[in-house]
Design a protein around this motif. Structure first.
Motif, short mmCIF file in Angstrom:
data_model
loop_
_atom_site.label_atom_id
_atom_site.label_comp_id
_atom_site.label_asym_id
_atom_site.label_seq_id
_atom_site.Cartn_x
_atom_site.Cartn_y
_atom_site.Cartn_z
N ILE A 1 52.92 79.96 84.57
CA ILE A 1 52.06 80.19 84.02
C ILE A 1 52.10 79.26 82.78
CG2 ILE A 1 51.86 82.02 82.41
CD1 ILE A 1 53.10 83.69 85.00
N ARG A 2 53.15 79.18 82.07
CA ARG A 2 53.75 78.74 80.80
C ARG A 2 53.01 76.91 81.25
NH1 ARG A 2 59.55 79.84 79.49
NH2 ARG A 2 59.87 81.78 78.65
N SER B 1 50.64 75.61 83.05
CA SER B 1 49.05 75.99 83.52
C SER B 1 48.59 75.56 81.57
CB SER B 1 48.60 77.50 83.36
OG SER B 1 47.97 78.05 82.59
N GLY B 2 48.82 75.84 80.78
CA GLY B 2 48.23 75.51 79.18
C GLY B 2 47.15 76.91 78.64
N MET B 3 47.76 77.73 79.49
CA MET B 3 47.06 78.98 79.62
C MET B 3 47.00 79.82 78.08
SD MET B 3 44.05 78.67 80.37
CE MET B 3 43.38 80.21 80.10
N THR B 4 48.55 79.39 77.94
CA THR B 4 49.48 80.22 77.12
C THR B 4 49.24 79.27 75.80
OG1 THR B 4 50.85 80.28 77.82
CG2 THR B 4 49.82 81.89 78.67
N SER B 5 48.99 78.60 76.41
CA SER B 5 49.30 77.70 74.56
C SER B 5 48.96 77.91 73.62
CB SER B 5 49.16 75.89 74.90
OG SER B 5 50.22 75.98 75.59
N GLY B 6 47.96 78.26 73.42
CA GLY B 6 47.62 78.82 72.19
C GLY B 6 47.84 79.55 70.89
N GLY C 1 49.14 83.06 71.96
CA GLY C 1 50.34 82.96 73.57
C GLY C 1 49.58 83.73 74.26
N VAL D 1 42.44 77.61 86.91
CA VAL D 1 43.17 76.26 86.73
C VAL D 1 44.55 76.23 86.78
CG1 VAL D 1 41.75 75.84 84.00
CG2 VAL D 1 43.96 76.32 84.87
#
Lengths: 287, 666
Positions: free
Chosen positions: A41-42, A44-49, A52, A70
């Motif tokens: 999950i980390r 994937s970039g989906m929580t990099s905003g 979080g 993705v």
């Protein structure tokens, strides 16, 4: 009762200690099992905003679905690793289970001795688990085959009956599996009680089946609060969190969510420990 | 014994509490109440719209139905008017039922499984035209002179040309008489039978749509395609065994029974098709909704589905009336086929729609019944009243209707328009975006149904991509404006056959030039967009250091330590990949907790976001409101220096693993 007259009301401190032991082991092993998924999950970039992973739980699930899109390959691979770890963890959790049973049976035993007994019982616990797994798989298969066999009979029945009947049979299969799981716990309790004089896994199992035959409903009904209590704890946590704690990135929300989940887990483990005490008692009564 | 009683009591109490909690968790808030349709801004101004269609082909059919052998014998009269500007020397007939005649037809030889239908039929079906003649003519059988197969396809008989004996001048009328027999197939592509359930869609010989230039829009029946026809009036008399309940297009004018058979006469005006169903086990419910007599036919023991379907119509009918113009017909028939005939579900015909779903569809927080019912009801506008060419431009009906469906469902259920339970919700918009992002750029949106590589591709592009394009334009340029523009389009082209050009012309008059360009590129050019950021930079701005000669002599100033800097020059570069130019907001977060929102018109390929301030830039989020649903990849829209980026996932994954361990292990 041959070994010891079991105190019907296990002291709360003893039960709490056994429960904490199970909770700690489950938490540690759970962390291990969930780690590959978390990494995926980390990654994937989906929580990099800036918010979080709170964005994944926004109403509508736009970004949760985006995560699945993705990072489908990464998540699938991580899920496979997690499943493997789950299987291994379920095996290794037999050691803390043996320790917890021992704690309930002999609260005052020195820690080293308890650990040594737990480790020595591990192979027999494992063998019992394999036997139980095979029997439970056979029960579910039988339920499923029975459902398939009923299909032609129900062809002219209405849609509801056609879809409910196989499910009801599977439900009955699950109850039978649970019942059998109760016998498995009694067999484990027998091994723990006998200590150095512990019989083989097969003999312990035979003893458990005798107990089951002697008091079938006590086993089934003894398990009932444990299963229903676990379900209640999980559902209550889910209800409380959905009603009162939004999935925001705030520290308070995260702490509340973690607290509610772990309280539910402790609640479920508490009822499990209560049943384990009863299993020891049933095992002793069967001697 | 006391222990057993105690355990039993505890178990029962726990189970009862669990059941209550489960019920509370499964019931999504939107399922409890159906709010009124939201108003479309203040008193919108609409263009004048037609009260009725220009009728080209009207049909009178008298059909006798044999439920045991699944056959229909019928006589048909077509009243045809040459409304084109050309002299006609031929007619084109669609014989859709012949698609199921044998395994070599265009329909059945196409790969199955990837099409709309499920399994191939085990029993074939066809339509035999016995005679075609001109009413009050010389009695000559025109059918003998027909082409024997569809153009360029010797194996297919679904698209046949019939030469006329005498040319038909513009404005002239022609009355044709046909005799035909149907052998219904076992249910495939919505038509046929399963046991005693019958659904008759595209069951009669039907003229192809006559275009204004005198050409006929004819095509062989392809498994990915739907239909296209002229408006007219339909007067259909059905002779059926009395045991059957019948639902049909239009209003029932009369019903009489004799010798175990029932004669039913239906009439529908300003429609372009007639479908009907017959089953001896239908339950029936009727209700007047928004001035329309709604009749629901559904299988026994599906009261909950029936409740959900009527609730959907109660919300969606007035909602669509307000959005796209009033539903002009006095009746609406809903048909919920039995589970064994689920292929008949999810289809639209004028004043008759089919829904579907197993009996437990309403359980578990899903809105499957509402989704299907709302979607099919929306088709009463998108294809029913705006009868675009579903074969050549399927996105004009399926795509626009998917947008209309999502908009209506979200007005009713909010974010939980597809699913809502356990604190999680899934919206139609999110699902459309998912499919659109996955396959949306594979093929053009604006192309014929048969041109798509697979039905999955068609589904993702025609339905989801189109809906996502419209939703993006609505989010970027204003929902009210886009919904109003759609309302203008639906009213202006009511009872007509609009094309892509007609739609874009309306958008041109209602929206900004850039929005129309984005629509054109998205539909016709496979245009995409992806906004992304790569890094954040922060440069400390210290007081100037070095040796300075001033009036008071030479001074040396030493460089300050970085942490003593008074200001930071921060920069983040936002890139746009793809050719779609859509304006976007950029949210900036600074170390001291302050936030800024910048706006970029999206016109260039890069945009430098610079800031001079007392605090470092620590996060950037491009399109924080998620307006640009067409953004190809949302995972590259942001950057942050946040510590743990996934605390909820960590907690949830641990909890799930603990539960699984509890279930699997000791």
């Amino acid at each position: 009762m041959s070994d010891q007259t079991l105190n019907r009301t296990t002291p709360l401190s003893t039960a709490a200690a056994a429960g904490m032991l199970l909770w700690i082991s489950r938490t540690l092993l759970g962390s291990l099992v969930s780690y590959p998924l978390l990494l995926a999950i980390r990654g994937s970039g989906m929580t990099s905003g800036p918010d979080g992973d709170a964005v994944l739980f926004q109403p509508g699930s736009l970004l949760l679905l985006e995560l699945l899109r993705v990072d489908a390959v990464g998540l699938a691979a991580a899920a496979q690793v997690s499943l493997l770890l789950l299987g291994l963890s379920a095996i290794f959790e037999l050691i803390p289970l043996a320790l917890a049973l021992d704690w309930l049976w002999r609260p005052k035993r020195p820690l080293c001795e308890r650990l040594s007994r737990g480790l020595s019982l591990f192979p027999r616990f494992l063998l019992l688990g394999v036997i139980a797994l095979l029997v439970q798989a056979a029960l579910m298969l039988a339920a499923s085959l029975l459902g398939a066999a009923f299909k032609p009979v129900l062809a002219s029945a209405d849609e509801r009956l056609r879809s409910i009947a196989p499910l009801a049979l599977l439900g009955l299969g699950l109850i039978a599996c649970g019942w059998f799981g109760g016998a498995l716990d009694i067999a484990r309790a027998t091994l723990v009680r006998r200590g150095a004089r512990a019989p083989s896994a097969r003999a312990a199992f035979a003893h458990a089946l005798l107990c089951l035959r002697a008091q079938p409903f006590r086993v089934l009904i003894g398990l009932y609060p444990s299963v229903a209590g676990s379900a209640l704890g999980l559902l209550a946590a889910a209800w409380l969190l959905t009603r009162f704690v939004p999935a925001s990135g705030s520290n308070v929300a995260i702490a509340l969510s973690f607290g509610a989940h772990q309280l539910a887990m402790l609640f479920a483990i508490g009822w499990r420990v209560r049943w384990l005490g009863a299993a020891l008692e049933l095992s002793a009564e069967g001697d | 014994m006391r222990r057993i009683t105690q355990d039993l009591l505890l178990g029962v109490v726990f189970s009862a509490l669990s059941a209550g909690l489960l019920r509370a968790l499964l019931l999504s808030p939107g399922a409890l109440a159906a709010p009124a349709a939201p108003p479309l801004g203040a008193a919108p101004v609409w263009p004048a719209s037609a009260e009725s269609a220009v009728k080209v082909a009207s049909y009178e059919i008298v059909a006798k139905f044999d439920g045991e052998h699944h056959r229909i014998e019928a006589r048909e009269t077509i009243h045809f008017v040459n409304r084109s500007s050309a002299v006609l020397n031929e007619l084109w007939f669609h014989l859709y039922l012949n698609a199921f005649k044998n395994d070599k037809t265009l329909f059945l030889r196409s790969p199955f499984g990837a099409g709309r239908s499920g399994d191939k039929a085990k029993q074939y079906g066809y339509v035999d035209v016995k005679k075609l003649s001109v009413v009050d003519g010389d009695g000559q059988d025109l059918w003998l002179k027909r082409d024997r197969h569809s153009p360029d396809d010797p194996e297919d008989e679904t698209d046949l040309r019939v030469p006329l004996e005498h040319p038909l001048e513009p404005g002239q009328t022609l009355d044709l008489s046909l005799e035909f027999e149907d052998q219904l197939p076992e249910l495939v592509e919505r038509t046929g039978f399963v046991d005693s359930f019958h659904f008759m869609g595209q069951w009669f010989p039907k003229l192809a749509r006559l275009e204004p230039n005198g050409s006929f829009a004819h095509f062989a029946f392809h498994p990915q395609s739907e239909f296209y026809a002229d408006f007219g009036d339909y007067d259909v008399t059905l002779d059926v065994p009395s045991a059957f309940q019948v639902g049909a297009t239009g209003s029932k004018l009369s019903e009489s029974a004799s010798k175990g058979r029932t004669l039913l006469r239906y009439h529908a005006e300003n429609v372009h098709d007639f479908a009907w169903t017959a089953w001896d086990r239908f339950e029936v419910r009727s209700e007047r909704i928004a001035g329309v007599q709604v009749r629901l036919l559904y299988p026994p023991h599906q009261q909950q589905n029936a409740d959900a379907e009527l609730a959907s119509v109660r919300f969606a009918l007035p909602h669509f009336n307000a959005r796209y113009g009033a539903y002009p017909y006095p009746t609406l028939t809903l048909v919920h086929p039995p589970e064994a005939a689920s292929n008949a579900g999810g289809m639209e015909y004028p004043t008759l729609i089919t829904t579907g779903g197993p009996w437990y569809s309403t359980f578990g927080g899903g809105h499957f019944i509402d989704v299907v019912t709302t979607h099919e009801l929306g088709h009463q506008w998108f294809y029913g009243l705006l009868a675009s060419n579903e074969h050549a431009e399927p996105f004009l009906d399926e795509g626009f209707n998917s947008y209309a469906e999502a908009e209506a469902l979200e007005a009713r259920f909010g974010a939980a328009s597809v699913f809502g339970a356990f604190g999680q919700s899934v919206s139609s918009t999110a699902l459309n975006r998912l499919f659109s992002a996955a396959r949306g750029a594979d093929e053009k949106v604006a192309q014929g149904a048969a041109d798509f590589a697979t039905f999955r591709s068609l589904g993702a592009i025609v339905y989801s991509r189109t809906a996502t394009v419209l939703a993006t334009i609505a989010r970027v340029y204003g929902r009210d404006r886009v919904n109003h523009a759609l309302g203008v389009y639906t009213r202006k082209f009511r009872f007509q056959h609009p094309t892509t050009a007609d739609f874009l012309a309306v958008m041109q008059s209602e929206l900004d030039e850039r929005a129309v360009t984005a629509l054109k590129l998205s539909f016709s050019e496979r245009a995409t967009v992806d906004y992304l950021v790569r890094e954040i930079s922060n440069a400390p701005l210290s007081a100037a250091a070095g040796v300075f000669d001033g009036p008071s002599g030479r001074q040396e100033k030493k460089p300050e330590a970085p942490h003593q800097a008074a200001e930071y020059a921060s920069r983040v570069v936002v890139y746009r990949h793809g050719v779609l130019q859509l304006p976007v907001d950029i949210a900036l977060g600074f170390e001291d907790g302050t936030k800024q929102l910048r706006h970029w018109d999206g016109g260039s390929f890069t945009f430098n976001v610079d800031n001079l301030g007392p605090s470092r830039l620590v996060s950037v989020n491009v399109d924080p409101e998620q307006r640009i649903l067409l953004d190809d990849d949302r995972s590259n829209n942001w950057l942050s220096t946040r510590g743990d980026p996934a605390p909820h996932c960590r907690d949830g994954a641990l909890y799930a693993a603990q539960i699984l361990l509890g279930a699997l292990g000791p």
